[in-house]
Design a protein around this motif. Structure first.
Motif, PDB file in Angstrom:
ATOM      1  N   GLY A 176      -1.836  24.579   9.632  1.00  0.00           N
ATOM      2  CA  GLY A 176      -1.581  23.274  10.204  1.00  0.00           C
ATOM      3  C   GLY A 176      -0.798  22.454   9.207  1.00  0.00           C
ATOM      4  N   SER A 177      -0.562  21.118   9.598  1.00  0.00           N
ATOM      5  CA  SER A 177       0.305  20.284   8.849  1.00  0.00           C
ATOM      6  C   SER A 177      -0.602  19.549   7.694  1.00  0.00           C
ATOM      7  CB  SER A 177       0.662  19.147   9.834  1.00  0.00           C
ATOM      8  OG  SER A 177       1.778  19.679  10.647  1.00  0.00           O
ATOM      9  N   ASP A 178      -0.096  19.506   6.617  1.00  0.00           N
ATOM     10  CA  ASP A 178      -0.761  18.851   5.487  1.00  0.00           C
ATOM     11  C   ASP A 178      -0.133  17.673   4.833  1.00  0.00           C
ATOM     12  OD1 ASP A 178      -2.371  18.499   3.302  1.00  0.00           O
ATOM     13  OD2 ASP A 178      -2.418  20.535   2.302  1.00  0.00           O
ATOM     14  N   ARG A 179      -0.323  16.502   5.195  1.00  0.00           N
ATOM     15  CA  ARG A 179      -0.024  15.385   4.515  1.00  0.00           C
ATOM     16  C   ARG A 179      -0.453  15.353   3.221  1.00  0.00           C
ATOM     17  NH1 ARG A 179      -0.037   9.366   7.173  1.00  0.00           N
ATOM     18  NH2 ARG A 179       0.957   8.122   5.592  1.00  0.00           N
ATOM     19  N   ILE A 180       0.607  15.167   2.277  1.00  0.00           N
ATOM     20  CA  ILE A 180       0.194  15.145   0.827  1.00  0.00           C
ATOM     21  C   ILE A 180       0.501  13.972  -0.055  1.00  0.00           C
ATOM     22  CG2 ILE A 180       0.350  17.906   0.480  1.00  0.00           C
ATOM     23  CD1 ILE A 180       3.023  17.429  -0.569  1.00  0.00           C
ATOM     24  N   THR A 181       1.015  13.103   0.502  1.00  0.00           N
ATOM     25  CA  THR A 181       1.404  11.643  -0.038  1.00  0.00           C
ATOM     26  C   THR A 181       0.903  10.496   0.739  1.00  0.00           C
ATOM     27  OG1 THR A 181       3.605  11.625   0.660  1.00  0.00           O
ATOM     28  CG2 THR A 181       3.285  12.545  -1.532  1.00  0.00           C
ATOM     29  N   SER A 182      -0.106   9.816   0.415  1.00  0.00           N
ATOM     30  CA  SER A 182      -0.186   8.323   1.190  1.00  0.00           C
ATOM     31  C   SER A 182      -1.124   7.545   0.391  1.00  0.00           C
ATOM     32  CB  SER A 182      -1.130   9.004   2.497  1.00  0.00           C
ATOM     33  OG  SER A 182      -2.459   9.356   1.968  1.00  0.00           O
ATOM     34  N   HIS A 183      -1.358   6.348   1.198  1.00  0.00           N
ATOM     35  CA  HIS A 183      -2.188   5.441   0.429  1.00  0.00           C
ATOM     36  C   HIS A 183      -2.956   4.755   1.233  1.00  0.00           C
ATOM     37  CE1 HIS A 183      -3.225   1.831  -1.992  1.00  0.00           C
ATOM     38  NE2 HIS A 183      -3.015   2.487  -3.054  1.00  0.00           N
ATOM     39  N   LEU A 219       1.887   5.316  -7.113  1.00  0.00           N
ATOM     40  CA  LEU A 219       1.920   4.332  -5.961  1.00  0.00           C
ATOM     41  C   LEU A 219       0.709   3.342  -6.427  1.00  0.00           C
ATOM     42  CD1 LEU A 219       2.998   3.008  -3.639  1.00  0.00           C
ATOM     43  CD2 LEU A 219       1.941   4.863  -2.214  1.00  0.00           C
ATOM     44  N   GLN A 220      -0.355   3.734  -6.593  1.00  0.00           N
ATOM     45  CA  GLN A 220      -1.627   3.296  -6.837  1.00  0.00           C
ATOM     46  C   GLN A 220      -1.399   2.276  -8.092  1.00  0.00           C
ATOM     47  OE1 GLN A 220      -4.959   5.787  -7.012  1.00  0.00           O
ATOM     48  NE2 GLN A 220      -6.319   4.429  -7.380  1.00  0.00           N
ATOM     49  N   LEU A 221      -0.918   2.864  -9.106  1.00  0.00           N
ATOM     50  CA  LEU A 221      -0.298   1.967 -10.530  1.00  0.00           C
ATOM     51  C   LEU A 221       0.124   0.750  -9.803  1.00  0.00           C
ATOM     52  CD1 LEU A 221      -0.585   1.759 -13.653  1.00  0.00           C
ATOM     53  CD2 LEU A 221       1.804   2.817 -13.498  1.00  0.00           C
ATOM     54  N   VAL A 222       1.615   1.219  -9.462  1.00  0.00           N
ATOM     55  CA  VAL A 222       2.562   0.156  -9.051  1.00  0.00           C
ATOM     56  C   VAL A 222       2.020  -0.991  -8.266  1.00  0.00           C
ATOM     57  CG1 VAL A 222       4.612  -0.493  -7.624  1.00  0.00           C
ATOM     58  CG2 VAL A 222       4.453   1.366  -8.989  1.00  0.00           C
ATOM     59  N   ILE A 223       1.341  -0.529  -7.031  1.00  0.00           N
ATOM     60  CA  ILE A 223       0.342  -1.489  -6.065  1.00  0.00           C
ATOM     61  C   ILE A 223      -0.758  -2.436  -7.040  1.00  0.00           C
ATOM     62  CG2 ILE A 223      -1.164  -2.033  -4.368  1.00  0.00           C
ATOM     63  CD1 ILE A 223      -0.010   0.780  -2.864  1.00  0.00           C
ATOM     64  N   LYS A 224      -1.317  -1.847  -7.921  1.00  0.00           N
ATOM     65  CA  LYS A 224      -2.116  -2.811  -8.817  1.00  0.00           C
ATOM     66  C   LYS A 224      -1.336  -3.748  -9.652  1.00  0.00           C
ATOM     67  CE  LYS A 224      -5.612  -1.686 -12.249  1.00  0.00           C
ATOM     68  NZ  LYS A 224      -5.273  -0.920 -13.455  1.00  0.00           N
ATOM     69  N   GLU A 225      -0.134  -3.351 -10.218  1.00  0.00           N
ATOM     70  CA  GLU A 225       0.424  -4.169 -10.949  1.00  0.00           C
ATOM     71  C   GLU A 225       1.212  -5.235 -10.224  1.00  0.00           C
ATOM     72  OE1 GLU A 225       0.406  -4.701 -14.156  1.00  0.00           O
ATOM     73  OE2 GLU A 225      -1.337  -2.936 -14.309  1.00  0.00           O
ATOM     74  N   CYS A 226       1.232  -5.243  -8.684  1.00  0.00           N
ATOM     75  CA  CYS A 226       2.107  -6.264  -8.042  1.00  0.00           C
ATOM     76  C   CYS A 226       1.517  -7.482  -7.769  1.00  0.00           C
ATOM     77  CB  CYS A 226       2.681  -5.488  -6.466  1.00  0.00           C
ATOM     78  SG  CYS A 226       3.711  -4.267  -6.649  1.00  0.00           S
ATOM     79  N   LYS A 227       2.008  -8.455  -8.437  1.00  0.00           N
ATOM     80  CA  LYS A 227       1.228  -9.648  -8.266  1.00  0.00           C
ATOM     81  C   LYS A 227       2.118 -11.083  -8.317  1.00  0.00           C
ATOM     82  CE  LYS A 227      -2.410  -7.731 -11.492  1.00  0.00           C
ATOM     83  NZ  LYS A 227      -2.661  -7.422 -12.592  1.00  0.00           N
TER      84      LYS A 227
END
Length: 395
Positions: A325-332, A33-41
Motif C-alpha cells: 500500500g501507500s506509505d506517506r512518510i512526511t507530514s506534520h 519542519l517541527q523545529l522550524v514551526i517551533k521557531e516561527c514567532k
C-alpha cells in the motif's frame, strides 16, 4: 552480477536499503519542519529560520552513513522556504533580507533532504496565532489538506495522474477555494527531484502533461497549493528569485569572470539539487546568476504571488508506493481547524473512505485490537468541515 547491474537493481523500493534511506531522510525532514514551526514567532526574521532549517538538515544528514566504504552524498534536497500570506512559494531570502513574521501570518513552510540521492520533501501551512483557525484561513488550509488526503488514496498502482488532477480540484471547490495553477507533483528517483512522471494541479490548454499510470515501487512528491483567490499566481519581480537548480543537460561558455566563478562554485557545491543563492557569496552571486539564468544553465524557482488579501495554503508530502500500500512518510499535525464549509459530496466522501494499505490475499485471522492500540493507518480520513474537527487527520 556486475556493479552496474547491481546499482540499477537497487534504485527502487524493491531494495530494503533504498526504503531505509527514504525513511531516514523523511525522519530528518519531519524533525526539521517541527523545529522550524517551533521557531516561527511574531518579529522573527524569515531568513534566520530558513537558515536554521537548512543547518539542521545538514547537521542531521552529516551524522548518518558516516562509516561506510562508499562515500554517500547527503544533505539539503530543497532549501527551507517560508512564504507568507498571498505569496505562493519559493521564498528563501538572502542574508541581507530583514523581513519578519507578524501575528496572524499564514506561513507556507517547504523543505527537503536526501540521503544518497533518495529524497524526502514536505510542505506545511502554519498560522501564527493561538487557538482554533476559523473563517477563510481555515477553509483554505482544510481544502489543501483534504485534497492531500484524497490524493494519497488515489496515487496507487493502476490509477492515472489525471484522476488525481480532477479529484483535488473537486475538493478545493467544495471549500470554495481554487487549486493554484502551475504546481506539479513529480515522481522522485535517486538524485532526481523532478522526475518525468507528473501530476498536474490544474489541467488547461497551455499546461498539458503525458498521461501516466502509477506503478508499484514508485515514489512521488505530492504537491498541493490552494487559494481563496483565482489560483493564477503572478511573478512580480525576478529579483525575488533565490532558488535555482543546475540544468545538467545545458552547457555554455560564460563571458563574465564573476559568472564563471559563481558557476564553478555551484558545480562544486550543488551539482544536482536545488540550492539557495544565500549559500553563495552574495555580491558576486547577484551579478553571476543573471548570466547563468539567461543562458539556461540554471533553472530558477520563481517567487509567485496571488493578489493581496488572498489566503494561500500549501501541503506537500512524500509517498512510497509499497507492495502493501501507500506509505506517506512526511507530514506534520495540523492546527485546530473550524472551516465554514461542510463536505456533503458523496464522491469526495467515498475517496476519503478508501484505505491506504492493500489488503493481503488469503484469509488470515484478524488480530483483536488491544485497548489503547492506534487505529490502522488504512482507516478512512474524515473530511475537514464545519461538522468535524480532526486536528491530526494525517494518515
Amino acid at each position: 552480477m556486475s556493479d552496474d547491474e547491481r546499482e540499477e537493481k537497487e534504485l527502487d523500493l524493491t531494495s530494503p536499503e533504498v526504503v531505509t534511506k527514504y525513511k531516514s531522510a523523511a525522519e530528518i525532514v519531519n524533525k526539521a519542519l517541527q523545529l522550524v514551526i517551533k521557531e516561527c514567532k511574531p518579529k522573527a526574521k524569515i531568513v534566520d529560520i530558513c537558515e536554521m532549517g537548512d543547518a539542521f538538515i545538514r547537521e542531521q544528514t552529516g551524522n548518518v552513513y558516516k562509516n561506510v566504504k562508499r562515500k554517500i552524498e547527503r544533505g539539503v534536497a530543497f532549501p527551507t522556504c517560508i512564504s507568507v500570506n498571498n505569496t505562493v512559494c519559493h521564498v528563501s531570502p538572502l542574508a541581507s533580507d530583514e523581513t519578519v513574521m507578524e501575528e496572524g501570518d499564514i506561513l507556507k513552510i517547504d523543505l527537503g533532504c536526501h540521503i544518497d540521492g533518495f529524497i524526502a520533501v514536505v510542505a506545511h501551512t502554519h498560522v501564527l496565532q493561538n487557538g482554533p483557525l476559523t473563517g477563510r484561513k481555515a477553509d483554505v488550509i482544510a481544502a489543501a489538506n483534504t485534497a492531500a488526503e484524497v490524493a494519497l488514496r488515489l496515487v496507487r498502482p493502476g490509477k492515472k495522474n489525471k484522476d488525481v488532477t480532477e479529484a483535488i480540484q473537486k475538493v478545493a471547490a467544495a471549500y470554495d477555494c481554487k487549486i493554484v495553477e502551475g504546481v506539479l507533483s513529480h515522481q522522485l528517483k535517486q538524485f532526481v527531484i523532478d522526475g518525468n512522471k507528473v501530476i498536474l494541479s490544474v489541467a488547461g490548454p497551455e499546461t498539458r502533461v503525458d498521461d501516466a499510470e502509477f506503478e508499484e515501487n514508485e515514489v512521488y512528491a505530492i504537491d498541493i497549493v490552494t487559494s481563496t483567490g483565482d489560483g493564477k499566481p503572478k511573478l512580480l519581480d525576478e529579483k525575488q528569485t533565490t532558488i535555482y537548480k543546475r540544468a545538467v543537460d545545458r552547457n555554455y561558455h560564460l563571458k563574465m569572470k564573476t559568472s564563471r566563478f559563481i558557476f564553478s562554485e555551484i558545480n562544486q557545491k550543488f551539482p544536482i539539487m536545488p540550492f539557495t543563492a544565500r549559500a553563495l557569496e552574495e555580491k558576486r552571486a547577484r551579478l553571476g546568476l543573471v548570466e547563468c539564468v539567461n543562458h539556461e544553465l540554471l533553472q530558477p524557482y520563481p517567487v509567485l504571488h496571488e493578489k493581496p488579501g488572498d489566503f494561500v495554503a500549501h501541503v506537500k508530502f512524500t509517498v512510497l508506493l509499497m507492495p502493501n500500500g501507500s506509505d506517506r512518510i512526511t507530514s506534520h499535525p495540523l492546527q485546530e481547524l473550524q472551516p465554514t464549509k461542510t463536505i456533503d459530496d458523496p464522491e469526495i466522501k467515498a475517496w476519503l473512505a478508501l484505505g491506504t494499505k492493500t489488503k493481503k490475499k488469503g484469509g488470515g485471522k484478524k488480530k483483536k485490537a488491544k485497548k489503547g492500540d492506534k487505529p490502522d493507518e488504512a482507516a478512512e480520513a474524515e473530511p475537514m468541515d464545519a461538522t468535524t474537527n480532526d486536528a491530526d487527520d494525517e494518515s
